[in-house]
Design a protein around this motif. Sequence first.
Motif, PDB file in Angstrom:
ATOM      1  N   THR A   2      52.494  69.960 111.554  1.00  0.00           N
ATOM      2  CA  THR A   2      53.676  69.472 110.864  1.00  0.00           C
ATOM      3  C   THR A   2      53.415  68.081 110.314  1.00  0.00           C
ATOM      4  O   THR A   2      52.971  67.189 111.026  1.00  0.00           O
ATOM      5  N   THR A   3      53.708  67.928 109.034  1.00  0.00           N
ATOM      6  CA  THR A   3      53.539  66.625 108.398  1.00  0.00           C
ATOM      7  C   THR A   3      54.895  65.997 108.066  1.00  0.00           C
ATOM      8  O   THR A   3      54.949  64.886 107.577  1.00  0.00           O
ATOM      9  N   VAL A   4      55.963  66.713 108.355  1.00  0.00           N
ATOM     10  CA  VAL A   4      57.306  66.236 108.065  1.00  0.00           C
ATOM     11  C   VAL A   4      58.005  65.926 109.389  1.00  0.00           C
ATOM     12  O   VAL A   4      58.041  66.765 110.279  1.00  0.00           O
ATOM     13  N   ALA A   9      62.896  66.062 107.493  1.00  0.00           N
ATOM     14  CA  ALA A   9      63.278  67.449 107.209  1.00  0.00           C
ATOM     15  C   ALA A   9      64.788  67.556 107.070  1.00  0.00           C
ATOM     16  O   ALA A   9      65.293  68.204 106.150  1.00  0.00           O
ATOM     17  N   ASP A  56      53.500  74.365 101.968  1.00  0.00           N
ATOM     18  CA  ASP A  56      53.368  73.693 103.260  1.00  0.00           C
ATOM     19  C   ASP A  56      54.573  72.808 103.562  1.00  0.00           C
ATOM     20  O   ASP A  56      55.089  72.803 104.676  1.00  0.00           O
ATOM     21  N   HIS A  57      55.029  72.054 102.560  1.00  0.00           N
ATOM     22  CA  HIS A  57      56.203  71.195 102.757  1.00  0.00           C
ATOM     23  C   HIS A  57      57.429  72.056 103.077  1.00  0.00           C
ATOM     24  O   HIS A  57      58.190  71.746 103.997  1.00  0.00           O
ATOM     25  N   ASN A  59      57.570  75.057 104.384  1.00  0.00           N
ATOM     26  CA  ASN A  59      57.465  75.646 105.722  1.00  0.00           C
ATOM     27  C   ASN A  59      57.740  74.613 106.808  1.00  0.00           C
ATOM     28  O   ASN A  59      58.406  74.903 107.801  1.00  0.00           O
ATOM     29  N   ASP A  60      57.248  73.370 106.631  1.00  0.00           N
ATOM     30  CA  ASP A  60      57.525  72.310 107.598  1.00  0.00           C
ATOM     31  C   ASP A  60      59.024  72.009 107.661  1.00  0.00           C
ATOM     32  O   ASP A  60      59.605  71.900 108.734  1.00  0.00           O
ATOM     33  N   ASN A  63      60.903  74.998 109.284  1.00  0.00           N
ATOM     34  CA  ASN A  63      60.716  75.063 110.738  1.00  0.00           C
ATOM     35  C   ASN A  63      61.676  74.116 111.447  1.00  0.00           C
ATOM     36  O   ASN A  63      62.224  74.452 112.500  1.00  0.00           O
ATOM     37  N   GLN A  64      61.873  72.936 110.896  1.00  0.00           N
ATOM     38  CA  GLN A  64      62.847  71.994 111.466  1.00  0.00           C
ATOM     39  C   GLN A  64      64.271  72.501 111.246  1.00  0.00           C
ATOM     40  O   GLN A  64      65.114  72.429 112.123  1.00  0.00           O
TER      41      GLN A  64
END
Length: 114
Positions: A2-4, A9, A56-57, A59-60, A63-64
């Motif tokens: 996770t990058t966020v 998020a 990717d952003h 999905n991150d 997920n949150q």
Amino acid sequence: MTTVTTEAAKQAIDGVLLAARELKARHIEIIVRNDLAFIQFNHEEWTQVHTEWTKDHANDVMNQFFRDLKRTEGFEEDPRPEEATLDRSNIGIRAHVSTTPLWPEGCHVSIKLL
């Protein structure tokens, strides 16, 4: 990975929710594809792409976002509920959320503003 952050998020989703409310949209569609995610607003008379995120952003953020939902249907082991409700009283928005997996790309999230 996770990058966020959780806060980033929430801000991203709240920004989408507030933009939809400002435009008087009734539905928000988040469609995650192979490389890109589209955030689309729908009203009775129009549909428009609000913004695009990388896969990717998206999905991150999703997920949150899924952690904030009150699941009403779906399998507990799957982080994406089939049906859920969202109550963001801090910004005055309630919504019904449903998800559909799009294998292998990702998922389709439908948010109906109440």
